[in-house]
Design a protein around this motif. Structure first.
Motif, PDB file in Angstrom:
ATOM      1  N   SER A 258       1.055  -1.370   0.370  1.00  0.00           N
ATOM      2  CA  SER A 258      -0.259   0.675  -0.025  1.00  0.00           C
ATOM      3  C   SER A 258       0.879   1.082   0.063  1.00  0.00           C
ATOM      4  O   SER A 258       0.865   2.112  -0.671  1.00  0.00           O
ATOM      5  CB  SER A 258      -0.947  -0.192   0.871  1.00  0.00           C
ATOM      6  OG  SER A 258      -1.619  -0.534   0.835  1.00  0.00           O
ATOM      7  N   ASP A 259       1.658   1.311   0.772  1.00  0.00           N
ATOM      8  CA  ASP A 259       3.192   2.105   1.419  1.00  0.00           C
ATOM      9  C   ASP A 259       3.147   2.791  -0.479  1.00  0.00           C
ATOM     10  O   ASP A 259       3.858   3.992  -1.323  1.00  0.00           O
ATOM     11  CB  ASP A 259       3.848   2.269   1.957  1.00  0.00           C
ATOM     12  CG  ASP A 259       3.426   2.216   3.474  1.00  0.00           C
ATOM     13  OD1 ASP A 259       2.310   2.757   3.327  1.00  0.00           O
ATOM     14  OD2 ASP A 259       3.641   1.655   4.511  1.00  0.00           O
ATOM     15  N   GLU A 260       3.657   1.291  -0.962  1.00  0.00           N
ATOM     16  CA  GLU A 260       4.750   1.162  -1.853  1.00  0.00           C
ATOM     17  C   GLU A 260       4.103   1.859  -3.627  1.00  0.00           C
ATOM     18  O   GLU A 260       3.489   2.434  -4.123  1.00  0.00           O
ATOM     19  CB  GLU A 260       5.189  -0.250  -3.367  1.00  0.00           C
ATOM     20  CG  GLU A 260       5.685  -0.191  -3.673  1.00  0.00           C
ATOM     21  CD  GLU A 260       7.359   1.049  -3.815  1.00  0.00           C
ATOM     22  OE1 GLU A 260       7.400   0.350  -5.335  1.00  0.00           O
ATOM     23  OE2 GLU A 260       7.638   0.599  -3.347  1.00  0.00           O
ATOM     24  N   PHE A 261       2.270   2.229  -3.222  1.00  0.00           N
ATOM     25  CA  PHE A 261       1.510   1.926  -4.128  1.00  0.00           C
ATOM     26  C   PHE A 261       1.027   3.856  -4.173  1.00  0.00           C
ATOM     27  O   PHE A 261       1.619   4.334  -5.142  1.00  0.00           O
ATOM     28  CB  PHE A 261       0.200   1.130  -4.221  1.00  0.00           C
ATOM     29  CG  PHE A 261      -0.865   1.539  -5.466  1.00  0.00           C
ATOM     30  CD1 PHE A 261      -1.128   1.188  -6.127  1.00  0.00           C
ATOM     31  CD2 PHE A 261      -1.552   3.334  -4.907  1.00  0.00           C
ATOM     32  CE1 PHE A 261      -1.717   1.639  -7.206  1.00  0.00           C
ATOM     33  CE2 PHE A 261      -2.828   3.022  -5.941  1.00  0.00           C
ATOM     34  CZ  PHE A 261      -3.414   2.583  -7.128  1.00  0.00           C
ATOM     35  N   GLU A 262       1.272   4.116  -2.669  1.00  0.00           N
ATOM     36  CA  GLU A 262       1.260   5.581  -3.006  1.00  0.00           C
ATOM     37  C   GLU A 262       2.309   6.185  -3.195  1.00  0.00           C
ATOM     38  O   GLU A 262       2.045   7.553  -4.223  1.00  0.00           O
ATOM     39  CB  GLU A 262       0.433   5.516  -0.882  1.00  0.00           C
ATOM     40  CG  GLU A 262      -0.517   5.022  -0.770  1.00  0.00           C
ATOM     41  CD  GLU A 262      -2.108   4.937  -1.913  1.00  0.00           C
ATOM     42  OE1 GLU A 262      -2.117   6.541  -2.244  1.00  0.00           O
ATOM     43  OE2 GLU A 262      -2.589   4.876  -2.132  1.00  0.00           O
ATOM     44  N   ARG A 263       2.878   5.907  -2.957  1.00  0.00           N
ATOM     45  CA  ARG A 263       4.983   6.532  -3.179  1.00  0.00           C
ATOM     46  C   ARG A 263       4.313   6.046  -5.060  1.00  0.00           C
ATOM     47  O   ARG A 263       5.179   7.761  -5.190  1.00  0.00           O
ATOM     48  CB  ARG A 263       5.927   5.721  -3.282  1.00  0.00           C
ATOM     49  CG  ARG A 263       5.636   6.581  -1.617  1.00  0.00           C
ATOM     50  CD  ARG A 263       8.178   5.187  -1.237  1.00  0.00           C
ATOM     51  NE  ARG A 263       7.469   4.444  -1.281  1.00  0.00           N
ATOM     52  CZ  ARG A 263       7.526   3.695  -0.280  1.00  0.00           C
ATOM     53  NH1 ARG A 263       7.380   3.938   1.191  1.00  0.00           N
ATOM     54  NH2 ARG A 263       6.806   2.084   0.225  1.00  0.00           N
ATOM     55  N   ARG A 264       4.318   5.502  -5.867  1.00  0.00           N
ATOM     56  CA  ARG A 264       3.890   5.728  -6.962  1.00  0.00           C
ATOM     57  C   ARG A 264       2.846   6.632  -8.010  1.00  0.00           C
ATOM     58  O   ARG A 264       3.234   7.637  -8.391  1.00  0.00           O
ATOM     59  CB  ARG A 264       3.287   4.699  -7.676  1.00  0.00           C
ATOM     60  CG  ARG A 264       5.478   3.196  -7.429  1.00  0.00           C
ATOM     61  CD  ARG A 264       4.031   1.747  -8.121  1.00  0.00           C
ATOM     62  NE  ARG A 264       5.366   1.159  -8.295  1.00  0.00           N
ATOM     63  CZ  ARG A 264       5.166   0.808  -9.292  1.00  0.00           C
ATOM     64  NH1 ARG A 264       4.790   0.773 -10.332  1.00  0.00           N
ATOM     65  NH2 ARG A 264       7.125  -0.326  -9.107  1.00  0.00           N
ATOM     66  N   VAL A 265       1.711   6.857  -6.986  1.00  0.00           N
ATOM     67  CA  VAL A 265       0.823   7.527  -7.219  1.00  0.00           C
ATOM     68  C   VAL A 265       1.450   8.984  -6.936  1.00  0.00           C
ATOM     69  O   VAL A 265       1.155  10.302  -7.599  1.00  0.00           O
ATOM     70  CB  VAL A 265      -0.572   7.660  -6.090  1.00  0.00           C
ATOM     71  CG1 VAL A 265      -2.170   8.792  -6.528  1.00  0.00           C
ATOM     72  CG2 VAL A 265      -1.012   6.425  -6.766  1.00  0.00           C
ATOM     73  N   ARG A 266       2.284   9.157  -5.950  1.00  0.00           N
ATOM     74  CA  ARG A 266       2.998  11.079  -5.684  1.00  0.00           C
ATOM     75  C   ARG A 266       4.139  10.982  -7.135  1.00  0.00           C
ATOM     76  O   ARG A 266       4.077  12.704  -7.118  1.00  0.00           O
ATOM     77  CB  ARG A 266       3.210  10.601  -4.062  1.00  0.00           C
ATOM     78  CG  ARG A 266       2.493  11.048  -3.128  1.00  0.00           C
ATOM     79  CD  ARG A 266       2.620  10.731  -1.832  1.00  0.00           C
ATOM     80  NE  ARG A 266       3.709   9.668  -1.511  1.00  0.00           N
ATOM     81  CZ  ARG A 266       4.183   8.878  -0.391  1.00  0.00           C
ATOM     82  NH1 ARG A 266       2.207   9.150  -0.961  1.00  0.00           N
ATOM     83  NH2 ARG A 266       4.736   8.866  -0.116  1.00  0.00           N
TER      84      ARG A 266
END
Length: 920
Positions: free
Chosen positions: A482-490
């Motif tokens: 989940s953290d990895e996904f949100e970093r990608r979004v940012r």
């Protein structure tokens, strides 16, 4: 909420994929055809920039060098991909099948059991057997080639042995055979043959040739003697080894020409634990606890139970570690574990369900006619409680105990094929395939496996898949998807091919990811005469650029890709063992044959002979059985016996995986050296890509809520896992199951497709009706926005008016979000630039968009109509009319009141007169 007026363009259609996902499930052929027709223009306008860069940054950076296609073994045009048409061309096909049931090779004797099955309509009698052999094969490659040889190439022959059996139609019989190097055995024995040539050191290709009286269909009834002919053969390899003299470190160096002691060969091998879990597709995530596990059947429970495949593999390995050479076996071996398997088994320990459907995770409004099943219970999912929880607990406990004692490594999740993922251009699937494995192993088994290692089950990687290997750089990192996904979004605005995340770790460290692949897929060039088999196969290896340093950098430093090659001959032979033999993707087509024609015992004897030849050659041996190894206890013990005997005879010494990687790891070229018979077709690849794109769009449509434990990535993670499973290499090269395996893949994609469509339908826009009458500019249009998803959905509203009518909608609030599993009412102010009511009437189409501008609901239509325009003259006229009505009403009221008073007075005057009369 922002409103965007698009008056001059036609209504924007829903993306091709979204439309397709809302249709009933198609057949495999129809789905593939529909996908190919729409893939060219379905997605570019439907996916926002965040999804485009976040989840598949490889989209423009990589391309397949060759078009992927399906190689159906039932298709005559594809038969050459599966087997050399000249292989075994003289074998008889008379309905009599000869097979090797078992083979026990000792120093001075060989015991074999053979089976003979009669599938003809006449009995098989007067059976005789002869043992044929070729000269000793001097290499692993020669052993492989010998399996294709025809009858006449077996030059050495034993005497003819008559067998006192007869086999009736439809039946089978087993008989024993004893081979010796001389004739000192019991002369009364009826099952002994003298074969001195088989007892010299080396690998001996052997053919068991069976002749019998076979009644031809055109023979007359009066003919006494049926035709004696060759009815069946069975091939295998007999390996004879001799101990080596240990090397004395203090002894002076010997002359190379002398028969000096030879140093033992380093040996390491993988012991695979993987399975097809049969998890029911189409699941979604829940939090804080995971939802119930649904399996389609009890296949996995059977494999974990006593005498099941997984139970047998683990027990056989554990027992071998307790044997005389157990310490060396532990040093030389590494448990290769599929993270998806242990995750599923761990969930089974807490109970699971078996069925073909599960409750819907979203709230979708139903009409009354669709709700009768809910009212009467007819639409409740049908399932039963699983029976394998106890066996799962025991297996996990034993695995924990075993893995604590030695090496382990995480295989790609569910056998995911990185080249297939590279073809889909879905980088996020690469994260699922190789990044989460070590975390799962550590969470469940309590140990960290060897990291930064990728062992593709297909045995090869192409340069297109190289960028995905950076996700295997997990050493020292705590990965949270989940953290990895949100970093990608940012960080979605990074260039294509660049790392889309900044993960924890030591800044500036240079890490190495090692791929373990077949050696004939390394350093392959069309100019290499040893690798170029185009003259006899018609297939030219594709040279690729050196990929060292080509893996994209991350903020932790340079990620370097190295490769360790293992023997393609040994890998091909091991892949052909077990009850589900396969053709190796990297095997030379000139050496391919239908391995299912040989028995498991014969194929394991070939594999152990090739192992002995690799040990004899002296180079470090890396033995990689297939991840989904289907050997039984006899086959598993045969392989382990070959390894332990090489240690006991001083022919080999144990080498750890890390030591072999350090010694043999080297930069080099990666390529698919030959046509892969199990590759996924371009249509299936496109379908996976389409679904991953839509799933990415759906995920980013939702927003995380700090008051809700579930994250948007965790909610759709099981669906991404399903798509990762759809790229699996498991059983893709099993000839007899080719069609069934691909049908199962299509069913999984259907399940994902249906769930994505259900999730999309759960967000909807509901107008007040089919017609909205606008009486003034202050007349609000009320529409209902529903959300059946478990997380909020930020929205904007978009609309179109037909024929450029002068009608606009206004909404002052730009920040609208539909709550999780809730709804909101949107009040839209309407205005028209025309005073003419007829000009203001129009058909209005509305839909909801994500905040990124992508359509997320089906469009709804309603008719807008207005009353005549309001002007000052009209207002005065209306007021005068109202005043006139008021005056007229007052006059009528007064007249009515006066009339009522007169009547009352008249009644009042007459009444006393009546009283007077009465008094009188």
């Amino acid at each position: 909420m922002s409103i965007r007026a698009n008056r001059l363009r036609q209504p924007q259609p829903t993306s091709g994929l979204s439309t397709r996902l809302r249709r009933p499930a198609l057949t495999v052929a129809a789905t593939c055809a529909a996908t190919m027709m729409t893939c060219a223009n379905a997605l570019p306008g439907a996916i926002n920039n965040a999804v485009d860069h976040v989840l598949h940054p490889m989209a423009t950076a990589q391309a397949q060098q060759n078009p992927r296609q399906s190689h159906d073994p039932a298709n005559d045009q594809e038969a050459g991909v599966w087997s050399n048409p000249q292989a075994r061309s003289t074998d008889p096909h008379l309905g009599v099948r000869v097979g090797l049931a078992s083979l026990d090779v000792q120093d001075r004797s060989i015991d074999a059991q053979l089976s003979l099955r009669n599938d003809t309509a006449a009995p098989v009698s007067n059976i005789a057997l002869r043992v044929l052999s070729q000269p000793v094969a001097g290499s692993a490659s020669a052993v492989r080639s010998a399996q294709l040889a025809n009858f006449g190439e077996y030059q050495q022959s034993s005497e003819l042995l008559r067998l006192p059996i007869s086999v009736a139609p439809g039946e089978s019989q087993t008989f024993s055979l004893h081979l010796t190097p001389n004739d000192s055995t019991d002369p009364e024995s009826t099952s002994t043959l003298v074969t001195p040539g088989l007892f010299t050191e080396g690998s001996h290709p052997v053919m068991f040739s069976v002749t019998a009286d076979a009644q031809s269909s055109d023979q007359s009834q009066g003919q006494q003697e049926p035709t004696q002919q060759l009815v069946g053969v069975a091939r295998t390899t007999v390996s004879m080894t001799e101990p080596r003299t240990p090397v004395d470190p203090a002894a002076p160096a010997a002359n190379p020409s002398d028969d000096a002691p030879t140093s033992p060969t380093p040996v390491t091998f993988m012991w695979p634990l993987a399975a097809e879990t049969h998890v029911l597709g189409g699941a979604t995530g829940e939090a804080p606890q995971r939802g119930p596990l649904y399996l389609t059947d009890e296949h996995l429970a059977d494999e974990l139970a006593d005498n099941g495949r997984l139970r047998t593999l683990l027990d056989t390995y554990r027992e071998a570690l307790e044997g005389p050479e157990g310490t060396k076996l532990k040093q030389a071996s590494c448990l290769a574990i599929d993270p998806e398997l242990i995750d599923t088994v761990d969930r089974m320990t807490r109970g699971y369900r078996v069925g073909t459907e599960r409750p819907s995770p979203v709230d979708v409004p139903k009409q009354l006619r669709d709700s009768w099943g809910d009212i009467f219970g007819g639409d409740e999912p049908k399932y039963q409680e699983g029976r394998g929880a106890a066996d799962a607990r025991q297996w996990i406990a034993d695995l924990k105990d075993t893995v604590n004692q030695g090496c382990s490594v995480a295989l790609p999740y569910a056998g995911a094929d990185l080249d297939t993922i590279a073809a889909t251009q879905q980088d996020w699937l690469g994260v699922h395939a190789v990044a989460q494995g070590p975390q799962i192993v550590h969470r469940i088994l309590g140990v960290w496996p060897t990291q930064n290692v990728v062992i593709p089950d297909a045995g090869y990687l192409t340069s297109a898949a190289a960028p995905l290997l950076r996700h295997a750089d997990t050493l020292g990192e705590e990965l949270d998807l989940s953290d990895e996904f949100e970093r990608r979004v940012r960080l979605h605005n990074l260039a294509d091919g660049a790392p889309a995340a900044t993960r924890p770790g030591a800044e500036g460290d240079d890490d190495t990811v090692t791929a373990i692949v077949a050696d004939n897929t390394l350093n392959v060039s069309a100019n290499n005469p040893e690798a170029d088999n185009s003259a006899n196969t018609g297939i030219t290896p594709v040279p690729v650029a050196n990929i060292t340093g080509a893996v994209p950098q991350s903020t932790r430093g340079q990620v370097t890709l190295n490769a360790v090659g293992y023997s393609a001959d040994l890998g091909s032979a091991l892949r052909a063992t077990g009850s589900h033999p396969e053709i190796a993707a990297y095997s030379d087509p000139a050496k391919r044959y239908n391995v299912e024609e040989d028995s498991p015992a014969a194929r394991m004897a070939d594999a152990t002979a090739i192992f002995d030849e690799e040990v004899r050659a002296g180079d470090a041996v890396v033995a990689i059985p297939p991840a989904l190894w289907s050997v039984d206890q006899t086959g598993a013990n045969a392989f382990l016996d070959a390894v332990t005997s090489s240690f006991a005879d001083n022919r080999a010494e144990p080498a750890s995986l890390s030591a072999v990687m350090q010694q043999r790891s080297q930069p080099g070229n990666l390529t698919e050296s030959y046509t892969d018979p199990g590759e996924v077709s371009a249509e299936t690849v496109q379908r996976i890509a389409d679904q991953a794109n839509t799933l990415g769009e759906l995920t980013t449509t939702m927003s995380n809520d700090p008051t809700i434990a579930l994250t948007r990535e965790a909610f759709t993670r099981p669906l991404y896992d399903d798509l990762t499973r759809a790229t699996s290499s498991y059983r893709m090269r099993e000839r007899s199951s080719w069609a069934d395996v691909r049908a199962g893949l299509a069913r999984r994609l259907d399940q994902v497709q249906d769930m994505i469509a259900s999730l999309q339908r759960s967000v909807s826009l509901v107008p007040p009706g089919n017609v909205f009458t606008r009486t003034s500019d202050s007349s609000p249009l009320l529409v209902l926005a529903r959300n059946g998803l478990p997380l909020p959905v930020p929205i904007t509203l978009d609309y179109e008016v037909e024929d450029d009518k002068p009608l606009t909608l206004e909404l002052p609030d730009d920040n609208q979000s539909i709550p999780a599993k809730g709804s909101i009412t949107l009040s839209l102010n309407t205005s028209s630039e025309s005073a003419n009511a007829e000009e203001s009437d129009a058909n209005l189409t509305m839909w909801l968009n994500s905040q990124g501008g992508d359509r997320i609901t089906e469009p709804v239509q309603l008719r807008m109509q207005s009353v005549p325009g309001v002007s000052p003259g009209l207002i005065i006229g209306v007021l005068m009319l109202l005043m006139g009505v008021g005056v007229a009403g007052r006059v009528l009221w007064n007249r009515r009141s006066g009339s009522a008073t007169t009547s009352k007075n008249r009644r009042g005057r007459s009444h006393p007169q009546r009283l007077d009369l009465d008094n009188k």
